[in-house]
Design an enzyme around this catalytic site. Structure first.
Site, PDB file in Angstrom:
ATOM      1  N   ASN A 169       1.750  -1.263   3.084  1.00 20.98           N
ATOM      2  CA  ASN A 169       1.243  -2.307   3.978  1.00 20.98           C
ATOM      3  C   ASN A 169       2.377  -3.320   4.153  1.00 20.98           C
ATOM      4  O   ASN A 169       2.634  -4.114   3.258  1.00 20.98           O
ATOM      5  CB  ASN A 169       0.002  -2.952   3.336  1.00 20.98           C
ATOM      6  N   TRP A 170       3.030  -3.252   5.301  1.00 19.66           N
ATOM      7  CA  TRP A 170       4.218  -4.097   5.512  1.00 19.66           C
ATOM      8  C   TRP A 170       3.857  -5.550   5.825  1.00 19.66           C
ATOM      9  O   TRP A 170       4.733  -6.403   5.874  1.00 19.66           O
ATOM     10  CB  TRP A 170       5.088  -3.507   6.629  1.00 19.66           C
ATOM     11  N   LYS A 171       2.604  -5.797   6.079  1.00 17.56           N
ATOM     12  CA  LYS A 171       2.148  -7.155   6.424  1.00 17.56           C
ATOM     13  C   LYS A 171       2.986  -7.727   7.585  1.00 17.56           C
ATOM     14  O   LYS A 171       3.453  -6.959   8.427  1.00 17.56           O
ATOM     15  CB  LYS A 171       2.159  -8.050   5.182  1.00 17.56           C
TER      16      LYS A 171
ATOM     17  N   HIS B 227      -8.835  -6.323   4.685  1.00 20.19           N
ATOM     18  CA  HIS B 227      -7.842  -6.792   3.714  1.00 20.19           C
ATOM     19  C   HIS B 227      -8.202  -8.223   3.296  1.00 20.19           C
ATOM     20  O   HIS B 227      -8.641  -9.020   4.124  1.00 20.19           O
ATOM     21  CB  HIS B 227      -6.435  -6.744   4.312  1.00 20.19           C
TER      22      HIS B 227
ATOM     23  N   GLU C  86      -6.502 -10.760   2.755  1.00 20.22           N
ATOM     24  CA  GLU C  86      -5.845 -11.845   3.504  1.00 20.22           C
ATOM     25  C   GLU C  86      -6.615 -12.136   4.788  1.00 20.22           C
ATOM     26  O   GLU C  86      -6.700 -13.284   5.229  1.00 20.22           O
ATOM     27  CB  GLU C  86      -4.383 -11.468   3.781  1.00 20.22           C
TER      28      GLU C  86
ATOM     29  N   GLU D 280      -8.563  -3.883  -4.301  1.00 16.17           N
ATOM     30  CA  GLU D 280      -7.447  -4.825  -4.384  1.00 16.17           C
ATOM     31  C   GLU D 280      -7.946  -6.157  -4.923  1.00 16.17           C
ATOM     32  O   GLU D 280      -8.429  -7.000  -4.152  1.00 16.17           O
ATOM     33  CB  GLU D 280      -6.832  -5.039  -3.001  1.00 16.17           C
TER      34      GLU D 280
ATOM     35  N   GLY E  56       0.297  -9.794  -4.326  1.00 12.43           N
ATOM     36  CA  GLY E  56       1.478 -10.612  -4.071  1.00 12.43           C
ATOM     37  C   GLY E  56       1.799 -11.576  -5.202  1.00 12.43           C
ATOM     38  O   GLY E  56       2.624 -12.474  -5.046  1.00 12.43           O
TER      39      GLY E  56
ATOM     40  N   SER F  79       0.169  -5.763  -6.449  1.00  9.80           N
ATOM     41  CA  SER F  79       1.391  -5.772  -7.261  1.00  9.80           C
ATOM     42  C   SER F  79       1.734  -4.410  -7.860  1.00  9.80           C
ATOM     43  O   SER F  79       2.232  -4.320  -8.983  1.00  9.80           O
ATOM     44  CB  SER F  79       1.302  -6.829  -8.366  1.00  9.80           C
TER      45      SER F  79
HETATM   46  P1  PGA Z   1       1.170  -6.454  -2.984  1.00  8.01           P
HETATM   47  O1  PGA Z   1       0.099  -6.360  -1.809  1.00  8.01           O
HETATM   48  O2  PGA Z   1       1.535  -5.042  -3.360  1.00  8.01           O
HETATM   49  O3  PGA Z   1       2.326  -7.218  -2.414  1.00  8.01           O
HETATM   50  O4  PGA Z   1       0.509  -7.163  -4.107  1.00  8.01           O
HETATM   51  C1  PGA Z   1      -0.881  -5.362  -1.782  1.00  8.01           C
HETATM   52  C2  PGA Z   1      -1.722  -5.499  -0.543  1.00  8.01           C
HETATM   53  O5  PGA Z   1      -1.995  -6.627  -0.126  1.00  8.01           O
HETATM   54  O6  PGA Z   1      -2.136  -4.488   0.061  1.00  8.01           O
END
Ligand code: PGA
Length: 251
Positions: free
Chosen positions: A9-11, A94, A96, A166, A172, A210
């Site tokens: 997931n490159w965000k 997600h 976020e 998650e 993150g 992470s």
């Molecule tokens: P992260 O993000 O690996 O940077 O913790 C995972 C995600 O949000 O899918």
């Protein structure tokens, strides 16, 4: 159990050039060894990624999808448009988006249904906040999040989908769930899905939060962790590929 799956997931990162470069580096160095690999770039880089990955066994997907089919929804991108761009997956729910953009369980369920309707494989993200974990309600939170989708699409609608656990506190932050913490929630999710329908025993359950090369192997040996949804570590080809290789232990 199906093929292990690792999704990047490159965000909201990268330029057109860096997206193309990252995708081609992954392509050049990947030998599938029974693991399915996919990357989810920002929408505007989907075609650059398609050019880099087309004809390989690495697929691509979107980080989100509109809940509506088409029409006057300025700024939205429909599931059909994503299918047109060659996407195999669409991430929905997600944390976020749930937290920063206020997406409710119902909106996430509508997005899940829209993705399915266009032939995409939805990756449904679920997970608790730190407060919820501390309050001891982790399992009921993920249950509520899955139930919202089950109520909308029924058990048949989840067949062939992917669920990603998650924990919000692990995303993150560099602080991954321990393998035992992740396994506990994955086992619960598996039980929940099988209770909805035995056909859902094979739903792929990814862990995210992470994940890096250094902790991937200990997560992947857990019986109910079928792969990973990787954020930060998916932005470097070497690190991402090391995680993908670690998933081969499940083949
Ligand atoms: P992260 O993000 O690996 O940077 O913790 C995972 C995600 O949000 O899918």
């Amino acid at each position: 159990m199906g093929r292990p799956l690792v999704v990047g997931n490159w965000k909201m990162n990268g330029s057109r050039d860096s997206a193309a470069l990252l995708a081609s580096s992954v392509r050049q160095q990947w030998q599938s060894c029974g693991v399915e690999v996919s990357v989810c770039p920002p929408y505007v880089h989907l075609f650059a990624v398609e050019s880099a990955l087309g004809g390989s066994d690495i697929s691509w997907g979107a980080q989100d999808v509109a809940e509506w089919r088409e029409g006057a929804y300025t700024g939205e991108v429909s599931a059909q448009m994503l299918a047109d761009a060659g996407c195999r997956f669409a991430i929905v729910g997600h944390s976020e988006r749930r937290q920063l953009l206020g997406e409710s369980d119902e909106v996430v369920a509508a997005k899940f249904e829209a993705a399915r309707g266009a032939g995409l494989v939805p990756i449904l993200c679920v997970g608790e906040t730190l407060e919820e974990r501390d309050a001891g309600i982790t399992l009921s939170v993920v249950e509520r999040q899955v139930q919202a989708v089950l109520s909308r699409v029924g058990a048949a609608g989840l067949d062939g989908a992917v669920v990603a656990y998650e924990p919000v506190w692990a995303i993150g932050t560099g602080r991954s769930a321990t393998p035992a913490q992740a396994q506990e929630v994955h086992a619960h999710l598996r039980k929940l899905l099988v209770a909805a329908s035995p056909a859902l025993a094979g739903v792929s359950l990814l862990y995210g939060g992470s994940v890096k090369a250094a902790n991937a192997a200990e997560l992947f040996v857990q019986p109910d962790i079928d792969g990973a949804l990787v954020g930060g570590a998916s932005l470097q080809a070497e690190e991402f590929l090391a995680i993908c290789r670690a998933a081969a232990c499940r083949v």
